[in-house]
Enzyme design. Structure first.
Site, PDB file in Angstrom:
ATOM      1  N   GLU A  94      30.707  37.526  35.186  1.00  0.00           N
ATOM      2  CA  GLU A  94      31.457  36.887  34.253  1.00  0.00           C
ATOM      3  C   GLU A  94      31.738  35.463  35.007  1.00  0.00           C
ATOM      4  OE1 GLU A  94      33.419  34.459  32.562  1.00  0.00           O
ATOM      5  OE2 GLU A  94      35.091  35.455  33.104  1.00  0.00           O
ATOM      6  N   GLU A 103      31.717  26.365  34.711  1.00  0.00           N
ATOM      7  CA  GLU A 103      32.304  26.936  36.163  1.00  0.00           C
ATOM      8  C   GLU A 103      31.371  27.377  36.876  1.00  0.00           C
ATOM      9  OE1 GLU A 103      34.568  30.332  35.311  1.00  0.00           O
ATOM     10  OE2 GLU A 103      36.071  29.469  34.071  1.00  0.00           O
TER      11      GLU A 103
END
Length: 644
Positions: A94, A103
């Site tokens: 994730e 990210e």
């Protein structure tokens, strides 16, 4: 152990050294992390923090099956003496943010496939797809460009125009992530269908190299293409039977089952410039990305055919997008708000007024000039705001009419003001360093510092300010502070306890900023004024204290108190940074969309607990003039009606 931490005080403008616990940053990071919100997302794949994971694994009886490696994945080693004995055949991750790749998902997957997993491994999630929709929206475009601003004067209408550099600037490079479901459908016109722009198969080798993906489409309507709305979905399994979608309600396959999230929202991208499109006339929408960012462009011909150079990632070269964030652009473009300042200025300006404007990148100085002030000075303490305002003054032929001073206002000298005394001190107030509503009380400290430069009978606008509060029930925002207990059959009370300890360290007694127009809530009480600040006088040396109680007049769960500032420009004109109008019968709130309000979450065992009887909220609030801090404490207590 205690450590000294330096901080710039946003309210007083001074640099302070504070004694803090050595783990202060750690506690604050956990307390405001919204980890609980991620666990309440029942569609989400969850990877708990490493320092809590070991205990959670042990408590749930999986210590012999799950090994926690407290490293970044790019530091993990594989081999007989490594962190992993061999390459894995399943990759579970994730790594996503609202933009999907912001990210570092692409380089992390790229490294994992090269060094950590077997060829033809399975991945969970299996695939992600990014979608886009082209729209025309004056409201959203106002978050990116400066509109012409009309000013009605005694000599006719004057118009403040943006500099040409600002018009041509491609804007800020970062995405604007918001709760798109809270934007009214009346605020934009759809110009395209929802277009699947590109997909990433996480079970195969992933590349972090720059790339572009184009989709040809025929506009659904003629208009001006300005904004691209974007989101993504992920398929957990190879067959795509288990999906998790970030789509807004109008594009969701099942709007009734829409999952609220605050960690993953939707993206607003601004095109480098607005472009006309014609219904039915084919055009290409192009999604560009590097290893961390996505951006969009429109092209009339196929990018693959003309092989022209693809647009680089947009970078602001006009200074405005560096100084003004998206809500600030919207605030400056709010003509109703501008007209309110104009009306207030008309009541205090005189033909011989000498004005000093103190706010970051504010247009108040231009308004004062157009409305007839004899001389106008404006203070810009940063090089970026100084350069921007010079460009705006030049575009409006005012570079010789308004004196711009690049200096902190506390350091002003009589020479800076050409030996003149100020008869009108102006502020919105707005300062880029402000995070909480009361941080703009810096204006009061500036007013105190320039007291020696004010002439007899000088007027200060705003004259006063006040701090207000109301008790609310959130539709969804309470989830970020709600304990999880169990997540998909796993006991995660350990993480709940860790967050609670971090909150109890300090955060439970502090308010945090949130743009509440994105987070629907109901007022359970009437709004209440709790502190006042008189800008006509210097900052007092003594504490300003308030305590009292708030009666809840509507049934509901009391999740917290919202606080905001109101600025009283004149006795007849007030600008609110919070509630814009009284709550309706059901308590629905209408918040200023340009400002963040402060939320003080109540400490309760479970925000979802059944409704109790009538309640009263007690509060104490203190303004500390030496530090500029506002401290507060709210507590709930049950009360009984007379008939009970």
């Amino acid at each position: 152990m205690k450590v000294f931490c330096g901080r710039a005080n946003p309210t007083t403008g001074s640099v302070e050294w504070l004694e803090e616990d050595e783990h202060y940053d750690y506690h604050q990071e956990i307390a405001r992390s919204s980890y609980a919100d991620m666990l309440h997302d029942k569609d989400r794949v969850f990877k708990p923090m490493a320092d809590a994971a070991v205990k959670i694994v042990e408590k749930n009886g999986f210590s012999d099956k799950i090994k926690i490696i407290n490293k970044h994945s790019t530091e993990v080693t594989v081999g007989p003496d490594g962190d992993m004995p061999c390459r894995a055949n399943i990759l579970i991750t994730e790594l996503f943010d609202t933009e999907l790749i912001g990210e570092g998902a692409l380089p992390s997957y790229e490294h994992a496939h090269r060094h950590l997993v077997q060829e033809n491994c399975e991945a969970v999630p299996h695939r992600a797809t990014v979608y886009a929709q082209l729209v025309e929206s004056r409201r959203m475009w106002s978050w990116n460009k400066l509109f012409p601003i009309p000013v009605h004067t005694s000599c006719g209408e004057q118009v403040i125009v943006p500099p040409l550099e600002l018009e041509r600037c491609p804007g800020a490079p970062s995405v604007y992530d918001i709760q798109l479901n809270q934007v009214s459908s009346a605020d934009f016109t759809v110009l395209s269908d929802v277009l699947p722009m590109f997909s990433v198969d996480f079970s195969k080798q992933v590349s972090s190299s720059a790339a572009c993906h184009s989709r040809q489409f025929e506009p659904l309507a003629s208009g001006r293409a300005q904004v691209v709305l974007s989101w993504w979905d992920i398929e957990m399994d190879p067959e795509g039977k288990i999906k998790c979608s970030m789509a807004p309600f109008w594009a969701h396959s099942d709007p009734e089952e829409l999952q609220w999230r605050d960690h993953w929202m939707q993206c607003v991208y601004f095109l480098p410039r607005e472009e006309p499109v014609v219904q039915g006339s084919s055009i290409y929408l192009v999604a560009h990305h590097d290893d961390y960012c996505v951006w969009y462009s429109l092209q009339r011909t196929s990018p693959e055919k003309d092989r022209r150079v693809y647009p680089a990632r947009p970078v602001c070269d006009c200074q405005a997008h560096l100084l003004w964030n998206r809500p600030r652009f919207g605030e400056i473009n709010d003509q109703d708000r501008t007209d309110q300042y104009i009306q207030a200025l008309r009541t205090v300006l005189k033909p011989d007024s000498v004005c000093l404007c103190v706010s970051d990148g504010s247009l108040l100085s231009l308004l004062a000039h157009h409305l007839g002030a004899e001389q106008v000075f404006t203070v810009e303490s940063s090089a970026a705001s100084h350069r921007l305002m010079k460009k705006i003054f030049k575009a409006n032929h005012l570079e010789d009419k308004i004196n711009i001073i690049e200096k902190r206002p506390e350091l002003l000298t009589s020479a800076d003001l050409e030996g003149k005394k100020i008869s009108l001190l102006l502020g919105e107030p707005f300062f880029t360093t402000s995070l909480l509503p009361w941080h703009n009380l810096y204006f009061w400290y500036v007013r105190t510092a320039v007291d020696q430069h004010l002439g007899p009978g000088a007027v200060v606008m705003p004259q006063t300010a006040s701090l207000h509060t109301v008790v609310v029930e959130f539709r969804d925002l309470w989830r970020i502070r709600s304990p999880c207990g169990d997540c998909e059959g796993f006991d995660v009370h350990i993480m709940d306890d860790m967050i609670k300890r971090a909150l109890d360290f300090r955060e439970s007694k502090e308010a945090e900023p949130h743009p509440l127009w994105e987070y629907p809530c109901r007022c359970l009480s009437e709004p209440q004024q709790i502190l006042t600040f008189d800008f006509r006088q210097p900052v007092p040396p003594h504490l300003i204290h308030a305590e009292g109680s708030i009666e809840l007049r509507r049934p509901g769960r009391s999740h917290g108190a919202v606080l905001w500032m109101e600025y009283h420009l004149t006795p007849d004109s007030t600008v609110s940074t919070g509630l814009l109008k009284s709550a309706e019968d059901k308590g629905d709130c209408c918040w200023n969309p340009h400002c963040k309000q402060a939320v003080y979450f109540f400490t309760t065992a479970d925000p979802r607990a059944p409704l109790g009887g009538p309640q009263t909220v007690s509060y104490t609030v203190d303004f500390h003039p030496h530090t500029g801090d506002i401290t507060m404490d709210f507590s709930l207590s049950d009360t009984l009606d007379d008939g009970q």
